[in-house]
Design a protein around this motif. Structure first.
Motif, PDB file in Angstrom:
ATOM      1  N   ILE A 120       0.836  -1.202   0.000  1.00 49.37           N
ATOM      2  CA  ILE A 120       0.000   0.000   0.000  1.00 49.37           C
ATOM      3  C   ILE A 120       0.871   1.252   0.000  1.00 49.37           C
ATOM      4  CG2 ILE A 120      -1.826   1.258   1.210  1.00 49.37           C
ATOM      5  CD1 ILE A 120      -2.717  -1.408   0.021  1.00 49.37           C
ATOM      6  N   GLU A 121       1.927   1.251   0.794  1.00 48.45           N
ATOM      7  CA  GLU A 121       2.839   2.387   0.822  1.00 48.45           C
ATOM      8  C   GLU A 121       3.390   2.669  -0.573  1.00 48.45           C
ATOM      9  OE1 GLU A 121       5.839   1.828   3.976  1.00 48.45           O
ATOM     10  OE2 GLU A 121       4.390   0.438   4.842  1.00 48.45           O
ATOM     11  N   ALA A 122       3.758   1.620  -1.280  1.00 52.59           N
ATOM     12  CA  ALA A 122       4.334   1.787  -2.617  1.00 52.59           C
ATOM     13  C   ALA A 122       3.339   2.415  -3.582  1.00 52.59           C
ATOM     14  CB  ALA A 122       4.821   0.440  -3.150  1.00 52.59           C
ATOM     15  N   VAL A 123       2.099   1.966  -3.532  1.00 55.00           N
ATOM     16  CA  VAL A 123       1.111   2.514  -4.472  1.00 55.00           C
ATOM     17  C   VAL A 123       0.726   3.936  -4.079  1.00 55.00           C
ATOM     18  CG1 VAL A 123      -1.047   1.713  -3.398  1.00 55.00           C
ATOM     19  CG2 VAL A 123      -0.896   1.899  -5.879  1.00 55.00           C
ATOM     20  N   LEU A 124       0.687   4.241  -2.782  1.00 55.24           N
ATOM     21  CA  LEU A 124       0.373   5.602  -2.351  1.00 55.24           C
ATOM     22  C   LEU A 124       1.439   6.594  -2.793  1.00 55.24           C
ATOM     23  CD1 LEU A 124      -1.042   5.199   1.283  1.00 55.24           C
ATOM     24  CD2 LEU A 124      -2.250   6.127  -0.701  1.00 55.24           C
ATOM     25  N   GLN A 125       2.646   6.115  -2.972  1.00 54.33           N
ATOM     26  CA  GLN A 125       3.751   6.988  -3.354  1.00 54.33           C
ATOM     27  C   GLN A 125       4.097   6.861  -4.838  1.00 54.33           C
ATOM     28  OE1 GLN A 125       6.877   6.125  -0.429  1.00 54.33           O
ATOM     29  NE2 GLN A 125       5.283   5.920   1.132  1.00 54.33           N
ATOM     30  N   SER A 126       3.148   6.345  -5.600  1.00 60.20           N
ATOM     31  CA  SER A 126       3.365   6.120  -7.027  1.00 60.20           C
ATOM     32  C   SER A 126       2.374   6.936  -7.855  1.00 60.20           C
ATOM     33  CB  SER A 126       3.182   4.631  -7.349  1.00 60.20           C
ATOM     34  OG  SER A 126       1.795   4.303  -7.380  1.00 60.20           O
ATOM     35  N   PRO A 127       2.565   6.975  -9.186  1.00 59.22           N
ATOM     36  CA  PRO A 127       1.590   7.663 -10.041  1.00 59.22           C
ATOM     37  C   PRO A 127       0.202   7.012 -10.026  1.00 59.22           C
ATOM     38  CG  PRO A 127       3.677   7.400 -11.184  1.00 59.22           C
ATOM     39  CD  PRO A 127       3.768   6.580  -9.935  1.00 59.22           C
ATOM     40  N   GLN A 128       0.090   5.788  -9.497  1.00 57.50           N
ATOM     41  CA  GLN A 128      -1.197   5.095  -9.424  1.00 57.50           C
ATOM     42  C   GLN A 128      -1.975   5.416  -8.151  1.00 57.50           C
ATOM     43  OE1 GLN A 128       1.749   3.219 -10.488  1.00 57.50           O
ATOM     44  NE2 GLN A 128       0.989   3.980 -12.476  1.00 57.50           N
ATOM     45  N   ALA A 129      -1.465   6.344  -7.338  1.00 59.83           N
ATOM     46  CA  ALA A 129      -2.103   6.640  -6.052  1.00 59.83           C
ATOM     47  C   ALA A 129      -3.552   7.080  -6.216  1.00 59.83           C
ATOM     48  CB  ALA A 129      -1.305   7.701  -5.308  1.00 59.83           C
ATOM     49  N   ASP A 130      -3.826   7.944  -7.191  1.00 61.48           N
ATOM     50  CA  ASP A 130      -5.193   8.433  -7.351  1.00 61.48           C
ATOM     51  C   ASP A 130      -6.148   7.315  -7.755  1.00 61.48           C
ATOM     52  OD1 ASP A 130      -4.306  10.910  -6.648  1.00 61.48           O
ATOM     53  OD2 ASP A 130      -4.452  11.793  -8.651  1.00 61.48           O
ATOM     54  N   ASP A 131      -5.685   6.382  -8.576  1.00 60.87           N
ATOM     55  CA  ASP A 131      -6.526   5.246  -8.951  1.00 60.87           C
ATOM     56  C   ASP A 131      -6.856   4.397  -7.721  1.00 60.87           C
ATOM     57  OD1 ASP A 131      -6.532   5.973 -11.626  1.00 60.87           O
ATOM     58  OD2 ASP A 131      -4.813   4.698 -12.118  1.00 60.87           O
ATOM     59  N   PHE A 132      -5.854   4.175  -6.889  1.00 66.72           N
ATOM     60  CA  PHE A 132      -6.082   3.408  -5.672  1.00 66.72           C
ATOM     61  C   PHE A 132      -7.062   4.119  -4.756  1.00 66.72           C
ATOM     62  CE2 PHE A 132      -4.750   3.217  -1.148  1.00 66.72           C
ATOM     63  CZ  PHE A 132      -5.289   1.973  -0.846  1.00 66.72           C
ATOM     64  N   LEU A 133      -6.858   5.412  -4.524  1.00 64.27           N
ATOM     65  CA  LEU A 133      -7.726   6.160  -3.624  1.00 64.27           C
ATOM     66  C   LEU A 133      -9.162   6.206  -4.139  1.00 64.27           C
ATOM     67  CD1 LEU A 133      -5.315   9.109  -2.761  1.00 64.27           C
ATOM     68  CD2 LEU A 133      -6.096   7.337  -1.183  1.00 64.27           C
ATOM     69  N   LYS A 134      -9.340   6.195  -5.441  1.00 60.76           N
ATOM     70  CA  LYS A 134     -10.682   6.185  -6.022  1.00 60.76           C
ATOM     71  C   LYS A 134     -11.359   4.835  -5.830  1.00 60.76           C
ATOM     72  CE  LYS A 134     -13.084   6.741 -10.447  1.00 60.76           C
ATOM     73  NZ  LYS A 134     -12.916   7.040 -11.913  1.00 60.76           N
ATOM     74  N   ASP A 135     -10.600   3.743  -5.946  1.00 58.08           N
ATOM     75  CA  ASP A 135     -11.190   2.401  -5.970  1.00 58.08           C
ATOM     76  C   ASP A 135     -11.010   1.631  -4.665  1.00 58.08           C
ATOM     77  OD1 ASP A 135     -12.175   2.519  -8.607  1.00 58.08           O
ATOM     78  OD2 ASP A 135     -10.169   2.164  -9.396  1.00 58.08           O
ATOM     79  N   MET A 136     -10.509   2.286  -3.606  1.00 52.90           N
ATOM     80  CA  MET A 136     -10.306   1.554  -2.346  1.00 52.90           C
ATOM     81  C   MET A 136     -11.621   1.313  -1.617  1.00 52.90           C
ATOM     82  SD  MET A 136      -8.715   4.423   0.221  1.00 52.90           S
ATOM     83  CE  MET A 136      -9.604   5.948   0.552  1.00 52.90           C
ATOM     84  N   TYR A 137     -12.678   2.024  -2.001  1.00 56.21           N
ATOM     85  CA  TYR A 137     -13.948   1.902  -1.299  1.00 56.21           C
ATOM     86  C   TYR A 137     -14.668   0.600  -1.670  1.00 56.21           C
ATOM     87  CZ  TYR A 137     -13.202   6.822  -0.265  1.00 56.21           C
ATOM     88  OH  TYR A 137     -12.660   8.018   0.166  1.00 56.21           O
ATOM     89  N   GLY A 138     -15.353   0.022  -0.683  1.00 55.73           N
ATOM     90  CA  GLY A 138     -16.119  -1.196  -0.932  1.00 55.73           C
ATOM     91  C   GLY A 138     -15.734  -2.300   0.032  1.00 55.73           C
ATOM     92  N   ASP A 139     -16.651  -3.235   0.243  1.00 55.22           N
ATOM     93  CA  ASP A 139     -16.467  -4.309   1.225  1.00 55.22           C
ATOM     94  C   ASP A 139     -15.965  -5.611   0.621  1.00 55.22           C
ATOM     95  OD1 ASP A 139     -17.448  -2.464   2.979  1.00 55.22           O
ATOM     96  OD2 ASP A 139     -19.434  -3.387   3.183  1.00 55.22           O
ATOM     97  N   GLN A 140     -15.743  -5.629  -0.671  1.00 50.51           N
ATOM     98  CA  GLN A 140     -15.289  -6.854  -1.333  1.00 50.51           C
ATOM     99  C   GLN A 140     -13.885  -6.669  -1.891  1.00 50.51           C
ATOM    100  OE1 GLN A 140     -17.058  -9.642  -1.178  1.00 50.51           O
ATOM    101  NE2 GLN A 140     -18.681  -8.541  -0.077  1.00 50.51           N
ATOM    102  N   PRO A 141     -13.065  -7.702  -1.858  1.00 52.79           N
ATOM    103  CA  PRO A 141     -13.281  -9.043  -1.310  1.00 52.79           C
ATOM    104  C   PRO A 141     -13.363  -9.012   0.221  1.00 52.79           C
ATOM    105  CG  PRO A 141     -11.320  -8.974  -2.728  1.00 52.79           C
ATOM    106  CD  PRO A 141     -11.707  -7.572  -2.438  1.00 52.79           C
TER     107      PRO A 141
END
Length: 272
Positions: A139-160
């Motif tokens: 998670i640290e790696a993705v938060l500090q990468s160009p993909q951070a915004d994609d992760f922050l957008k799609d982290m919501y939800g109860d699945q899996p």
């Protein structure tokens, strides 16, 4: 050097300062561990972050779900769940600097002497301490990468709702995040019940507190976590310490002396 760990702040700066004065915390020589949920709901999210940033060299931080949500709002990754108590922070001229700093933090930390392992919501019994640290680094790696915004957008939800080592991509990142920042109750198969927020007596049938699935002293470290105010810091064990005592709900903020294991508490006032 003295080390202290404090429960969820949620923008309650005055109780934190009360506790730090109580233990005679000295930023130039002592260390303060923050279990996450630094912001939101309380009255002083902006001033809390500014204060923490001013003593950042003394801090070790694990991010909570409210911190990640604040990051998502600040980065424009979501516009839902915007809380009035975050407006001053999100509109502040130094918001970007504070968010850049927050985005560098971990989800799991282990003390240098190996005595403590900390995360916001806990660590599932099925994960070794090394695995938890490794998954946090993902998670640290993705938060500090160009993909951070994609992760922050799609982290919501109860699945899996269950962990599987074969998970990949955003489902894997979401599962790691949910286990480390939102977990409270799970069943024997490791399925999380992420809608539950209440007291132990009200856990849905078939589910137990995540820490009850872990055998006593199964790890070499003592676990420190927050997130679950309804527990009122009661786990019934000495190897797993809960520190969220519901300050933002008008109860107390709790700080742990990590060397003596003594607890100090500050009762919140109406203005926190």
């Amino acid at each position: 050097m003295s080390r202290y760990a404090v429960g969820d702040l949620q923008g309650c700066l005055k109780p934190l300062q009360c506790l730090l004065a109580d233990v005679d915390f000295k930023p130039e020589q002592d260390q303060l561990w923050l279990v996450g949920d630094l912001v939101n709901r309380g009255p002083d999210s902006l001033e809390t972050l500014r204060y923490l940033y001013s003593i950042r060299d003394s801090l070790r931080i694990t991010l909570g779900n409210h911190d990640l949500h604040c990051l998502a709002l600040a980065r424009g990754a979501t516009d839902r769940g915007r809380h009035p108590t975050l407006e001053a922070l999100l509109n502040a001229p130094d918001c970007g600097e504070l968010m850049d700093w927050l985005q560098q933090q971990a989800l799991v930390l282990r003390s240098d002497d190996g005595r403590y392992l900390m995360s916001h919501a806990g660590i599932p019994a099925a994960w070794s301490s090394e695995q938890a640290l490794s998954l946090s680094r993902e998670i640290e790696a993705v938060l500090q990468s160009p993909q951070a915004d994609d992760f922050l957008k799609d982290m919501y939800g109860d699945q899996p709702s269950r962990w599987d080592d074969s998970l990949t991509g955003l489902p894997r990142l979401r599962a790691i995040t949910n286990h480390l920042t939102r977990m409270r109750a799970s069943n024997a198969d490791g399925k999380l019940e992420l809608t539950f927020k209440g007291a132990l007596a009200d856990i849905p049938p078939g589910y137990r507190p995540w820490f009850e699935w872990q055998k006593p002293h199964a790890r070499s470290e003592t676990l420190i976590f927050g997130h679950w105010a309804a527990l009122e810091c009661q786990t019934g064990r000495d190897d797993i310490i809960a520190l969220d005592s519901g300050c933002v709900w008008g109860r107390e903020m709790t700080i742990l002396d990590m060397d003596s294991r003594e607890l100090h508490r500050c009762t919140c006032t109406g203005d926190a």
